[in-house]
Scaffold this motif. Structure first.
Motif: not given
Length: 183
Positions: A87-101, A118-132
């Motif tokens: 979506y970010q590459k194809e459309v890039g609309d910040p509001e839509g991107l925020a909605d998806l994140m 029970d997966d550290e990678g799952y939670f690391d990704s979640l935290i990164r997505m929250f930050e983004q």
């Protein structure tokens, strides 16, 4: 000695397209549209066609972050993140991107809370997505931020109970965004 041909590039395609007239271009786009579901989603989203332009992306995120455990489906962080990158590459609309994140974060927290992960990678990704998500939301005009920040706040509060450093990660991101802690 074998000579290798280089892979075609956009420049090569552009050179070929210069001889196309309007009918040829429309025919090409029609063929591309008919060739795959991904092309249809891309074109519909790019041109703002259909009802909810984010629905196809959310469907993919939902499948990979909240799989049907009774059908032995697995979750996949990489597959869930892909539609957001697309979506970010194809459309890039910040509001839509925020909605998806935010949708991603809500589903990841919901699945982890309801089913358990029970997966550290799952939670690391979640935290990164929250930050983004916070970073994208903070780039929006102030009048558009409130609803998104309320949703992220709810996710932050729910995420505290997960463990794995999720609550701390969410709080750190919240503080880095310059937001105050209400609860």
């Amino acid at each position: 000695m074998v000579t290798r041909k280089k892979a075609p590039t956009w420049t090569d395609v552009k050179f070929t397209l210069k001889d196309f007239d309007r009918a040829d271009l429309l025919g090409l786009v029609q063929d591309m549209y008919a060739a795959s579901k991904d092309n249809q989603v891309f074109l519909n989203t790019r041109f703002g066609l259909g009802g909810d332009a984010l629905k196809p992306y959310k469907t993919i995120i939902d499948r990979w972050l909240w799989p049907d455990v009774f059908k032995n489906q697995n979750y996949s962080v990489a597959n869930a993140r892909k539609p957001i990158a697309d979506y970010q590459k194809e459309v890039g609309d910040p509001e839509g991107l925020a909605d998806l994140m935010i949708f991603y974060c809500r589903h990841a927290v919901g699945f982890a809370t309801e089913v358990g992960v029970d997966d550290e990678g799952y939670f690391d990704s979640l935290i990164r997505m929250f930050e983004q998500a916070l970073k994208v939301v903070m780039t929006l005009p102030e009048s558009q931020r409130e609803t998104f920040l309320n949703e992220l706040h709810e996710i932050r509060v729910t995420g505290r109970a997960i463990g794995w450093g999720v609550g701390e990660g969410f709080n750190d991101a919240w503080q880095l965004a310059g937001l105050k802690f209400d609860t």
